[in-house]
Write a protein that holds these residues in place. Structure first.
Motif, PDB file in Angstrom:
ATOM      1  N   PHE A  38       0.838  -1.203   0.000  1.00 31.03           N
ATOM      2  CA  PHE A  38       0.000   0.000   0.000  1.00 31.03           C
ATOM      3  C   PHE A  38       0.871   1.252   0.000  1.00 31.03           C
ATOM      4  O   PHE A  38       2.047   1.225   0.385  1.00 31.03           O
ATOM      5  N   TYR A  39       0.250   2.367  -0.417  1.00 34.05           N
ATOM      6  CA  TYR A  39       0.930   3.647  -0.299  1.00 34.05           C
ATOM      7  C   TYR A  39       1.121   3.977   1.181  1.00 34.05           C
ATOM      8  O   TYR A  39       0.258   3.654   2.018  1.00 34.05           O
ATOM      9  N   LEU A 241      -7.363  -3.902   5.336  1.00 37.51           N
ATOM     10  CA  LEU A 241      -6.432  -2.765   5.344  1.00 37.51           C
ATOM     11  C   LEU A 241      -6.691  -1.727   4.259  1.00 37.51           C
ATOM     12  O   LEU A 241      -6.385  -0.545   4.451  1.00 37.51           O
ATOM     13  N   SER A 242      -7.215  -2.136   3.129  1.00 39.60           N
ATOM     14  CA  SER A 242      -7.357  -1.182   2.021  1.00 39.60           C
ATOM     15  C   SER A 242      -8.281  -0.006   2.331  1.00 39.60           C
ATOM     16  O   SER A 242      -8.015   1.115   1.870  1.00 39.60           O
ATOM     17  N   PRO A 243      -9.372  -0.162   3.129  1.00 39.10           N
ATOM     18  CA  PRO A 243     -10.233   1.005   3.370  1.00 39.10           C
ATOM     19  C   PRO A 243      -9.537   2.168   4.066  1.00 39.10           C
ATOM     20  O   PRO A 243      -9.753   3.328   3.697  1.00 39.10           O
ATOM     21  N   THR A 289      -5.164   1.895  -4.157  1.00 39.89           N
ATOM     22  CA  THR A 289      -4.378   2.093  -2.930  1.00 39.89           C
ATOM     23  C   THR A 289      -2.934   1.534  -2.924  1.00 39.89           C
ATOM     24  O   THR A 289      -2.343   1.553  -1.826  1.00 39.89           O
ATOM     25  N   PRO A 290      -2.331   0.979  -3.936  1.00 38.43           N
ATOM     26  CA  PRO A 290      -2.717   0.909  -5.339  1.00 38.43           C
ATOM     27  C   PRO A 290      -3.715  -0.194  -5.691  1.00 38.43           C
ATOM     28  O   PRO A 290      -4.238  -0.209  -6.798  1.00 38.43           O
ATOM     29  N   VAL A 352     -14.142  -0.133  10.346  1.00 40.43           N
ATOM     30  CA  VAL A 352     -12.878  -0.359   9.639  1.00 40.43           C
ATOM     31  C   VAL A 352     -13.119  -0.412   8.135  1.00 40.43           C
ATOM     32  O   VAL A 352     -12.257  -0.018   7.336  1.00 40.43           O
ATOM     33  N   PHE A 353     -14.294  -0.897   7.737  1.00 44.57           N
ATOM     34  CA  PHE A 353     -14.610  -1.048   6.325  1.00 44.57           C
ATOM     35  C   PHE A 353     -15.418   0.135   5.791  1.00 44.57           C
ATOM     36  O   PHE A 353     -15.054   0.744   4.776  1.00 44.57           O
ATOM     37  N   TYR A 354     -16.523   0.438   6.457  1.00 42.83           N
ATOM     38  CA  TYR A 354     -17.450   1.443   5.927  1.00 42.83           C
ATOM     39  C   TYR A 354     -18.340   1.922   7.072  1.00 42.83           C
ATOM     40  O   TYR A 354     -18.226   1.461   8.209  1.00 42.83           O
TER      41      TYR A 354
END
Length: 400
Positions: A38-39, A241-243, A289-290, A352-354
């Protein structure tokens, strides 16, 4: 005056902080294992984290100073007093069986005779999510409550003094597993298991239960994904983790993202008709994120809709509500208040998600369903102390 230490751990602030610490720990493990996929986080996210934590803590503390008698008032929304868990379990089972028949018929009408095979289940999901299809019987979603809350209902029954009926439990468990399989939605796993986990912790707190939860979630997440041809075990870290990385890109201004109005989805038709807001897209655009994702934590929803100060105000408000439910559960300690409290913890974790506070219909309906199908009789595990009637909730309990 004093609550046992193990119960002090289970409060909205600790659940909030613990959830995000676990996410950051997973982020470090995932980054070290795969070479930072991730970035990197921006510094602005760190400052926001401090501000959100202060607002969340302030909301809990404010609720703690409400005089204790307010938590003992009669429930004005008591829609029904149930005679027993046994009677209600039969209602649960009947509603789940009916819903499964309707869901199965919907799958058959779209896919054909092979609707129960993994390929047929996945084909149905693709039709609805990617090809613009819609269920033939959309009203059946009103029965999702019985599947999502059945494990928590069984846990409440198991800790009650009423005789447990194993045949009803097994039949209901089969219905629940069938629903999870046909839906192929991971929310059908996360929500019921988290809800049941927090219900159990209010009756019997054990540290090892956390390990059991992680093991069960990882196993079911990967198993369902593999069964229907979706991503398997290795992708669970990406979903977790992406969110937060997507939200960081939005908050730091690294990308421009304008999906429309997201919160209070239940009022969107009215707000659109009054030309007050532009409702969000049905399918949100991906953020790279990428790795692509179209969810960006509970923070992203309120930041996009209301800005920084609006986000902080909502965090304070949600913490205040969570604290009210927490103290209500401590006073009454009934199956009904315990599941309300557990649901508030689940909303914190799913943040964590939405956002699941105002962006879904389900939570609004669940409030009334819980009133109908969970008993309110106290199990008397908690009793108020005898130091007067004007103490705040913060100083009110002895544990038997």
């Amino acid at each position: 005056m004093k609550i046992e230490k193990k119960y002090l751990i289970l409060n909205p602030v600790c659940v909030f902080v613990g959830t995000w610490l676990v996410v950051l720990l997973f982020d470090r493990i995932y980054g070290l294992a795969l070479g930072e996929p991730f970035y990197p986080f921006s510094m602005s996210l760190l400052y926001l984290a401090v501000a959100v934590l202060l607002c969340w803590t302030a909301g809990f503390v404010c609720a703690s100073f409400i005089p204790a008698p307010y938590f003992r008032v009669r429930n004005p929304f008591n829609l029904r007093k149930l005679a027993s868990f046994y009677q209600t379990s039969r209602i649960f089972l009947a509603c789940m069986l009916f819903a499964l028949v309707v869901i199965g018929a919907d799958h058959f009408l779209w896919v054909g005779p092979g609707f129960l095979l993994p390929d047929g289940v996945m084909q149905y999901r693709i039709i609805l999510t990617m090809e613009g299809g819609s269920p033939k019987f959309p009203w059946v979603s009103l029965f999702n409550f019985f599947f999502f809350f059945y494990p928590a209902f069984i846990a409440s029954w198991a800790f009650s003094t009423e005789r447990f009926r194993w045949p009803l439990f097994i039949a209901g468990l089969v219905c629940f597993c069938m629903f999870v399989y046909l839906s192929t939605a991971r929310s059908a796993i996360f929500f019921p298991l988290l809800l049941t986990f927090f219900v159990i912790l209010q009756y019997k707190f054990r540290i090892r239960y956390f390990a059991y939860l992680f093991l069960l979630l990882f196993t079911l997440f990967g198993a369902i994904g593999a069964l229907v041809g979706k991503a398997g075990f290795d992708k669970i870290f990406f979903y977790i983790l992406s969110p937060i990385h997507a939200f960081d890109l939005i908050f730091s201004g690294a990308i421009h993202y304008a999906p429309g109005f997201l919160s209070f989805r239940i009022f969107h038709p009215i707000l659109e008709r009054l030309d007050i807001v532009q409702a969000s897209l049905v399918a949100l655009d991906n953020i790279n994120t990428p790795m692509p994702t179209n969810v960006f934590t509970v923070f992203g929803v309120y930041f996009l809709d209301y800005g920084l100060w609006g986000l902080l105000c909502f965090m304070f408000f949600f913490s205040f509500l969570s604290a009210l439910v927490y103290y209500l559960a401590l006073y009454r300690h009934s199956p009904r208040t315990n599941v309300f409290c557990a649901m508030s913890y689940v909303l914190i974790v799913l943040g964590v998600f939405y956002d699941y506070y105002t962006s879904t219909f389900f939570i609004f309906f669940a409030f009334f369903y819980i009133q109908l199908f969970f008993p309110q009789a106290s199990t008397n595990h908690w009793k108020p102390c005898s130091r007067g009637n004007t103490q705040s909730a913060l100083h009110t309990f002895h544990y038997k």
